[in-house]
Design an enzyme around this catalytic site. Sequence first.
Site, PDB file in Angstrom:
ATOM      1  CE1 TYR A  68     115.353  23.773 -75.573  1.00 51.01           C
ATOM      2  CE2 TYR A  68     116.256  25.808 -74.272  1.00 51.01           C
ATOM      3  CZ  TYR A  68     115.108  25.131 -75.129  1.00 51.01           C
ATOM      4  OH  TYR A  68     114.043  25.433 -75.201  1.00 51.01           O
ATOM      5  NE  ARG A  71     119.210  28.832 -76.796  1.00 53.88           N
ATOM      6  CZ  ARG A  71     118.179  29.199 -76.094  1.00 53.88           C
ATOM      7  NH1 ARG A  71     117.098  27.981 -76.485  1.00 53.88           N
ATOM      8  NH2 ARG A  71     117.805  30.127 -75.594  1.00 53.88           N
ATOM      9  CG  ASN A 107     117.418  37.424 -70.629  1.00 52.37           C
ATOM     10  OD1 ASN A 107     116.566  37.345 -71.496  1.00 52.37           O
ATOM     11  ND2 ASN A 107     118.217  38.774 -70.567  1.00 52.37           N
ATOM     12  CG  HIS A 124     111.152  32.540 -68.850  1.00 56.66           C
ATOM     13  ND1 HIS A 124     111.139  33.334 -70.185  1.00 56.66           N
ATOM     14  CD2 HIS A 124     109.853  32.671 -68.541  1.00 56.66           C
ATOM     15  CE1 HIS A 124     109.885  33.950 -70.027  1.00 56.66           C
ATOM     16  NE2 HIS A 124     109.149  33.481 -69.045  1.00 56.66           N
ATOM     17  CB  CYS A 132     117.001  13.615 -63.273  1.00 52.43           C
ATOM     18  SG  CYS A 132     116.549  11.891 -63.801  1.00 52.43           S
ATOM     19  CB  THR A 193     111.407  42.306 -72.588  1.00 51.25           C
ATOM     20  OG1 THR A 193     110.395  41.110 -72.940  1.00 51.25           O
ATOM     21  CG2 THR A 193     110.937  43.469 -71.851  1.00 51.25           C
ATOM     22  CG  ASN A 218     113.228  47.185 -77.220  1.00 58.70           C
ATOM     23  OD1 ASN A 218     113.538  47.386 -78.383  1.00 58.70           O
ATOM     24  ND2 ASN A 218     112.488  46.165 -76.882  1.00 58.70           N
ATOM     25  CB  ALA A 236     120.051  47.723 -72.694  1.00 62.66           C
TER      26      ALA A 236
HETATM   27  P1  OAD Z   1     112.375  39.145 -77.885  1.00 61.88           P
HETATM   28  O1  OAD Z   1     113.417  38.242 -78.792  1.00 61.88           O
HETATM   29  O2  OAD Z   1     111.097  38.645 -77.851  1.00 61.88           O
HETATM   30  O3  OAD Z   1     112.512  40.675 -77.794  1.00 61.88           O
HETATM   31  C1  OAD Z   1     114.017  41.048 -77.543  1.00 61.88           C
HETATM   32  C2  OAD Z   1     113.828  42.496 -77.383  1.00 61.88           C
HETATM   33  O4  OAD Z   1     115.077  43.211 -77.253  1.00 61.88           O
HETATM   34  C3  OAD Z   1     113.347  43.197 -78.805  1.00 61.88           C
HETATM   35  O5  OAD Z   1     112.318  43.962 -78.649  1.00 61.88           O
HETATM   36  C4  OAD Z   1     114.567  43.928 -79.169  1.00 61.88           C
HETATM   37  O6  OAD Z   1     114.077  45.074 -80.183  1.00 61.88           O
HETATM   38  C5  OAD Z   1     115.228  44.233 -78.008  1.00 61.88           C
HETATM   39  N1  OAD Z   1     116.694  44.475 -78.231  1.00 61.88           N
HETATM   40  C6  OAD Z   1     117.556  44.073 -79.366  1.00 61.88           C
HETATM   41  N2  OAD Z   1     118.636  44.363 -78.891  1.00 61.88           N
HETATM   42  C7  OAD Z   1     118.816  45.132 -77.856  1.00 61.88           C
HETATM   43  C8  OAD Z   1     119.486  46.052 -77.180  1.00 61.88           C
HETATM   44  N3  OAD Z   1     120.839  46.119 -77.472  1.00 61.88           N
HETATM   45  N4  OAD Z   1     119.189  46.759 -76.205  1.00 61.88           N
HETATM   46  C9  OAD Z   1     117.815  46.809 -75.712  1.00 61.88           C
HETATM   47  N5  OAD Z   1     116.794  45.889 -76.462  1.00 61.88           N
HETATM   48  C10 OAD Z   1     117.494  45.476 -77.434  1.00 61.88           C
HETATM   49  O7  OAD Z   1     113.064  38.305 -76.354  1.00 61.88           O
HETATM   50  P2  OAD Z   1     112.123  38.363 -74.892  1.00 61.88           P
HETATM   51  O8  OAD Z   1     111.316  39.601 -75.030  1.00 61.88           O
HETATM   52  O9  OAD Z   1     113.182  38.295 -73.947  1.00 61.88           O
HETATM   53  O10 OAD Z   1     110.645  32.567 -73.317  1.00 61.88           O
HETATM   54  O11 OAD Z   1     111.413  37.223 -75.190  1.00 61.88           O
HETATM   55  C11 OAD Z   1     110.389  36.596 -74.173  1.00 61.88           C
HETATM   56  C12 OAD Z   1     110.503  35.270 -74.118  1.00 61.88           C
HETATM   57  O12 OAD Z   1     110.172  34.750 -75.290  1.00 61.88           O
HETATM   58  C13 OAD Z   1     111.816  34.424 -73.623  1.00 61.88           C
HETATM   59  O13 OAD Z   1     112.198  34.469 -72.365  1.00 61.88           O
HETATM   60  C14 OAD Z   1     111.705  33.119 -74.358  1.00 61.88           C
HETATM   61  C15 OAD Z   1     111.011  33.577 -75.599  1.00 61.88           C
HETATM   62  O14 OAD Z   1     110.306  32.476 -76.181  1.00 61.88           O
HETATM   63  C16 OAD Z   1     110.843  31.211 -73.368  1.00 61.88           C
HETATM   64  O15 OAD Z   1     111.530  30.314 -74.069  1.00 61.88           O
HETATM   65  C17 OAD Z   1     109.798  30.449 -72.390  1.00 61.88           C
END
Ligand code: OAD
Length: 252
Positions: A68, A71, A107, A124, A132, A193, A218, A236
């Site tokens: 982490y 990152r 995010n 999140h 801590c 997402t 997306n 986006a």
């Molecule tokens: P994902 O990686 O699951 O999905 C990202 C989405 O963004 C995908 O559907 C891609 O097609 C899309 N994408 C990629 N490039 C893009 C762009 N330039 N413009 C628009 N869309 C684009 O990520 P999340 O949906 O955010 O949670 O994942 C949800 C959660 O799962 C995260 O918050 C994290 C992860 O595990 C935790 O860690 C608790």
Amino acid sequence: MSSIPSDLLQTVRTASSIVVLTGAGVSAESGIPTFRDAMDGLWARFNPEDLATPEAFARDPQLVSQWYDERRCKLAMCKPNPAHLALAQLQRWMREHDRSMTLVTQNIDRLHQEAGSDDVIELHGSLRVWRCTRCEKETDERGPAFETHPPRCSCGGARRPSVVWFGEALPADAITRAQRASVGCRLFMSIGTSGVVYPAAGLIDLARTTGARVLEVNPAVTTASAKADWAIHEPAGAFLPALVQQLMEQAV
Ligand code: OAD
């Protein structure tokens, strides 16, 4: 330049309340890897169970803390992209026209805030904040990589990133505020997402079942695409600036 459906533009121009839910895709054009993109997604390269759970931290706090913190340090080189900036501009425009826009993000990068958005609901948590595990003290960490992993609190406790891990509850106030805003909003935007992680993924249904129209932005087809009035399969960073620019031009 993306072409904006005229009925979408009219809906944005007249909506009394808009809820925007963003995911990792909105930060992809800032150079931050998403989670589920097949080739370079974080979960394609790492096993979330090994890194993003309380059990993983208990089992190997050094590994989890290092992953982490790496990152966190990479984040420091990333800047908001045109999608973040467009959403900040839309939030200002909505306020100037006495309307509400609630920005909800999954995010943990705080790029929305760096782009000028405020009152962002972070479902999140944030990678920049470390907590801590003994006294719960939280600090905003903007410096170089920690020297020890996990970093230690002055009380001696191990510190962890203040992010939601799998199996953990979301911040109660954050999800409650997001759900309340989604009920009865006029327009729900699902931006970048995959819509697979709940309860965030349930917000779109709360909005739709109480009358909202839905915009999805997306490049990929997701579960939200079939629920969307406008499913825009573009990045986006291309579509949102075009939408906001046309909104501003027409508003004059
Ligand atoms: P994902 O990686 O699951 O999905 C990202 C989405 O963004 C995908 O559907 C891609 O097609 C899309 N994408 C990629 N490039 C893009 C762009 N330039 N413009 C628009 N869309 C684009 O990520 P999340 O949906 O955010 O949670 O994942 C949800 C959660 O799962 C995260 O918050 C994290 C992860 O595990 C935790 O860690 C608790």
